[in-house]
Enzyme design. Structure first.
Site, PDB file in Angstrom:
ATOM      1  N   ASP A 175       0.827  -1.206   0.000  1.00 21.63           N
ATOM      2  CA  ASP A 175       0.000   0.000   0.000  1.00 21.63           C
ATOM      3  C   ASP A 175       0.865   1.261   0.000  1.00 21.63           C
ATOM      4  O   ASP A 175       0.681   2.152   0.816  1.00 21.63           O
ATOM      5  CB  ASP A 175      -0.908  -0.048   1.242  1.00 21.63           C
ATOM      6  CG  ASP A 175      -1.880   1.111   1.289  1.00 21.63           C
ATOM      7  OD1 ASP A 175      -2.332   1.550   0.222  1.00 21.63           O
ATOM      8  OD2 ASP A 175      -2.176   1.581   2.412  1.00 21.63           O
ATOM      9  N   GLU A 413       2.798  -8.236   7.435  1.00 22.18           N
ATOM     10  CA  GLU A 413       1.552  -8.867   7.025  1.00 22.18           C
ATOM     11  C   GLU A 413       1.727  -9.910   5.922  1.00 22.18           C
ATOM     12  O   GLU A 413       1.073  -9.842   4.885  1.00 22.18           O
ATOM     13  CB  GLU A 413       0.536  -7.801   6.590  1.00 22.18           C
ATOM     14  CG  GLU A 413       0.202  -6.832   7.704  1.00 22.18           C
ATOM     15  CD  GLU A 413      -0.988  -5.930   7.396  1.00 22.18           C
ATOM     16  OE1 GLU A 413      -1.425  -5.887   6.239  1.00 22.18           O
ATOM     17  OE2 GLU A 413      -1.480  -5.275   8.330  1.00 22.18           O
ATOM     18  N   TYR A 466      -7.406  -2.901  12.374  1.00 24.64           N
ATOM     19  CA  TYR A 466      -8.116  -1.666  12.012  1.00 24.64           C
ATOM     20  C   TYR A 466      -9.585  -1.753  12.412  1.00 24.64           C
ATOM     21  O   TYR A 466     -10.468  -1.566  11.584  1.00 24.64           O
ATOM     22  CB  TYR A 466      -7.924  -1.396  10.510  1.00 24.64           C
ATOM     23  CG  TYR A 466      -6.514  -0.931  10.199  1.00 24.64           C
ATOM     24  CD1 TYR A 466      -6.187   0.411  10.257  1.00 24.64           C
ATOM     25  CD2 TYR A 466      -5.508  -1.837   9.904  1.00 24.64           C
ATOM     26  CE1 TYR A 466      -4.887   0.850  10.015  1.00 24.64           C
ATOM     27  CE2 TYR A 466      -4.206  -1.412   9.666  1.00 24.64           C
ATOM     28  CZ  TYR A 466      -3.911  -0.067   9.723  1.00 24.64           C
ATOM     29  OH  TYR A 466      -2.622   0.374   9.492  1.00 24.64           O
ATOM     30  N   GLU A 503       0.172  -1.550  14.287  1.00 29.27           N
ATOM     31  CA  GLU A 503      -0.577  -0.618  13.421  1.00 29.27           C
ATOM     32  C   GLU A 503      -1.998  -0.512  13.912  1.00 29.27           C
ATOM     33  O   GLU A 503      -2.631  -1.529  14.230  1.00 29.27           O
ATOM     34  CB  GLU A 503      -0.651  -1.115  11.969  1.00 29.27           C
ATOM     35  CG  GLU A 503       0.574  -0.857  11.155  1.00 29.27           C
ATOM     36  CD  GLU A 503       0.434  -1.320   9.702  1.00 29.27           C
ATOM     37  OE1 GLU A 503      -0.683  -1.262   9.148  1.00 29.27           O
ATOM     38  OE2 GLU A 503       1.465  -1.734   9.145  1.00 29.27           O
TER      39      GLU A 503
HETATM   40  C1  GCB Z   1      -1.725  -2.238   6.745  1.00 30.77           C
HETATM   41  C2  GCB Z   1      -0.414  -2.217   6.052  1.00 30.77           C
HETATM   42  C3  GCB Z   1      -0.012  -0.821   5.609  1.00 30.77           C
HETATM   43  C4  GCB Z   1      -1.227  -0.086   5.059  1.00 30.77           C
HETATM   44  C5  GCB Z   1      -2.259   0.034   6.158  1.00 30.77           C
HETATM   45  C6  GCB Z   1      -3.550   0.715   5.675  1.00 30.77           C
HETATM   46  O1  GCB Z   1      -2.077  -3.172   7.416  1.00 30.77           O
HETATM   47  O2  GCB Z   1       0.608  -2.799   6.809  1.00 30.77           O
HETATM   48  O3  GCB Z   1       0.984  -0.917   4.643  1.00 30.77           O
HETATM   49  O4  GCB Z   1      -0.908   1.167   4.537  1.00 30.77           O
HETATM   50  O5  GCB Z   1      -2.614  -1.235   6.609  1.00 30.77           O
HETATM   51  O6  GCB Z   1      -3.656   1.929   5.791  1.00 30.77           O
HETATM   52  O7  GCB Z   1      -4.402   0.020   5.157  1.00 30.77           O
END
Ligand code: GCB
Length: 613
Positions: A175, A413, A466, A503
């Site tokens: 990403d 990941e 998330y 994260e």
């Molecule tokens: C993740 C990734 C990261 C992304 C982030 C996102 O899990 O490790 O590279 O940018 O989520 O913002 O979705």
């Protein structure tokens, strides 16, 4: 490979500046090889444009064809070498070129390198003109394939009723934008024929004393014996220990330890220098005295618990992309300190040595990540393992003496819930540990506690989640329950391993506000983060050892309908200005280590101090 440092026996010249540049946009991108562009001045092969080095080439022009180019891009510059250098070793060193690089000096191949982010060099004595100008040609290929790290794939579109003949796209498994070019310094440096090739320093602490174990390797000496003198210098340049052996253990009496800046009221990040004099060569390697440890409850630095309150980062900014930029490095470190950050993860690849120098010198701990981002099941074959190990070897060799680095992250990941992952990560993680037993090793998981098959190999379980963003979008009310459930389950399954949330975050367009909050507003980001913080505070006195917010700053990604001119999960904008969440984080982080810090109290949740937990 030692960083090129000038000394009384070494000269370092930079070749940074404006180079000539052209892309090979022939249908199969190989005209440069068929026509041997390295054998003549690049401008004789076609039109060239000026290009900055170091920089990504993508955002320098206003031309989409340059920004989105996939394939071989060609660079050229001229340089002189002093005729005084003829009886010395003259090396040409690249800090990082993305991803595959081939280098010619006056039409002769000097070096090639597979993989971005890490330095490589070649000896060029046999190919330089000592009395006239030299031509340096570099071909750079940014194509990502199932065998590269990061992996990717090229997709050809065969339906000529919908796509032009020969149409292809680069598919990414990550990403962030696939920036390409000569990203860091290009240097020519000289050293004596008999020279210091490598230095490994591992430190320990005994009472008030620092123990320095070092090993110096020489090159070019054959059977010849060489006089050796080693001094340990303190930060004022005074000799505090010495030896006349290439490999030894010396003691620094009453040592000043290297501490993260948030863990001491004394001098943080105290650095010593190992001054090595061997024959005619002199090299000075900076190092700090500190230990790294782990228990089932968390990280230890110098045997004291270290709670990581930090950020994930990217090398990313306007115009230069991933190119090295000193004002940006300076700003980033000011903002890290402004935020009260004591740790960052070099997501998702090795950062420039000049960035890590600041981490060492400013006392900010680094979880050092290799470019193993987006590894899928079809990227876990024997060739992938071999390349991954090669990258880890180059990475450890580069950063082994850095006190700021406490842990290696071997991937972000990956597909870690399949049987192949067990074999793959068993091998990569154990190999990394064998290269460097003095630090911790991990990878970043986004799988569940009961499906992840590789997490058993790590020292610290690092997990990305998330809640309230990709799932239950807009529902901050479920975050606490879901996060607490996951933390407890990870713990139940792996009771000896501490946990770190590597994260969490929410996309936020700076300047958007709404009450009640709504996704992509600054208000939502603040609300979402506050919910996570409540759970972190419940567990941080126990086995929960750190939190990294995604992300320090907004960054550019490939174009896509889920990204509004890039990923907007920064607590800072891409120009490094704070969003509301940056103030939230600042109040939280400073309260963790600075009892005199007066929080702005702008936000509703008052964070308990450690002693109040
Ligand atoms: C993740 C990734 C990261 C992304 C982030 C996102 O899990 O490790 O590279 O940018 O989520 O913002 O979705």
């Amino acid at each position: 490979m030692l960083y090129p440092r000038s000394s009384e026996s070494r000269v370092v010249n930079t070749l940074d500046g404006m180079w000539s540049f052209r892309m090979d946009d022939s249908p199969s991108r190989d005209q440069g090889f068929t026509d041997q562009w390295w054998t003549k001045p690049l401008k004789q092969t076609g039109d060239v444009i000026p290009m900055a080095v170091p920089s990504s080439y993508n955002d320098v022009t206003a031309d989409r064809a340059v920004r989105d180019f996939v394939g071989w891009a060609w660079y050229e510059t001229d340089f002189f070498v002093s005729s005084d250098w003829q009886d010395r070793v003259v090396s040409l060193r690249f800090g990082s070129v993305h991803y595959y690089a081939m280098v010619w000096v006056n039409g002769q191949e000097a070096v090639r390198h597979n993989g971005g982010h890490l330095p490589f060099e070649g000896v060029i004595n046999d190919m330089v003109n000592w009395t006239s100008s030299n031509r340096l040609t570099v071909a750079v290929n940014n194509t990502l394939t199932p065998l590269t790290l990061p992996p990717g794939s090229i997709e050809w579109q065969k339906d000529t009723s919908r796509y032009p003949d020969g149409y292809f796209v680069q598919n990414l498994q990550m990403d962030f934008f696939n920036y390409a070019g000569i990203h860091r310094h290009v240097q020519i440096y000289t050293k004596p024929r008999i020279n210091i090739d490598d230095i490994i320093i591992v430190t320990d602490i005994q009472g008030d004393n620092g123990i320095v174990n070092y090993n110096v390797t020489l090159a070019g000496n054959g059977d010849q014996s060489v006089s050796v003198k080693i001094n340990v210098l303190d930060a004022d340049g005074a000799v505090v220990a010495s030896s006349s052996r290439l490999s030894d253990q010396v003691v620094i009496v009453n040592v000043t330890l290297w501490w993260p800046w948030t863990m001491t009221t004394g001098t943080p990040a105290y650095m010593y220098t190992l001054q090595v004099m061997a024959g005619d060569d002199v090299y000075r390697e900076p190092f700090g005295v500190r230990t790294v440890g782990v228990t089932s409850q968390g990280f230890l630095i110098n045997s004291k618990p270290f709670y990581c309150h930090g950020v994930d980062k990217h090398e990313d900014s306007d115009i230069r992309g991933k190119g090295l930029d000193y004002p940006l490095i300076a700003r980033d470190f000011y903002m890290l300190k402004w935020l009260g950050v004591n740790c960052f993860r070099s997501s998702h690849y090795p950062y420039a040595e000049e960035i890590l120098d600041q981490a060492d010198r400013q006392g900010i701990v680094v979880i050092n990540e290799c470019p193993g981002v987006g590894i899928r099941e079809n990227n876990m074959g024997p060739e992938n393992v071999a390349h991954h190990k090669e990258v880890m070897w180059e990475f450890v060799r580069r950063d082994k003496n850095r006190p700021a680095v406490v842990m290696w992250s071997t991937a972000n990941e990956p597909r870690s819930d399949v049987p192949k992952a067990e074999l793959y990560f068993g091998e990569v993680i154990n190999y990394t540990r064998s290269l460097d037993p003095s630090r911790l090793v991990t990878f970043i998981s986004n799988k569940d506690y009961n499906t992840d098959r590789a997490v058993k190999f790590v020292d610290v379980i690092c997990f990305n989640r998330y809640y309230g963003w990709y799932k239950d979008t807009g529902h901050t009310e479920v975050i606490k329950l879901q996060l607490a459930t996951d933390i407890k389950n990870w713990r139940k399954t792996h009771p000896t391993k501490p946990l770190l949330m590597s994260e969490y975050g929410a996309g936020t367009v700076a300047g958007l506000h709404q009450e009640p909050s709504y996704v992509f507003t600054e208000d939502y980001q603040v609300e979402l983060m506050s919910e996570y913080h409540k759970v972190f505070d419940t567990y941080r006195a126990q086995y929960f050892t750190g939190e990294l917010v995604w992300n320090f700053a907004d960054f550019i990604t490939a174009e896509g309908v889920t990204r509004v001119v890039g990923n907007k999960k920064g607590v800072l904008t891409r120009q490094r200005q704070p969003k509301a969440s940056a103030h939230l984080l600042r109040d939280r982080y400073h309260a963790m280590f600075d009892s005199k810090y007066v929080p702005s109290n702008r936000y509703r949740y008052r964070y308990p101090k450690r002693e109040e937990l």
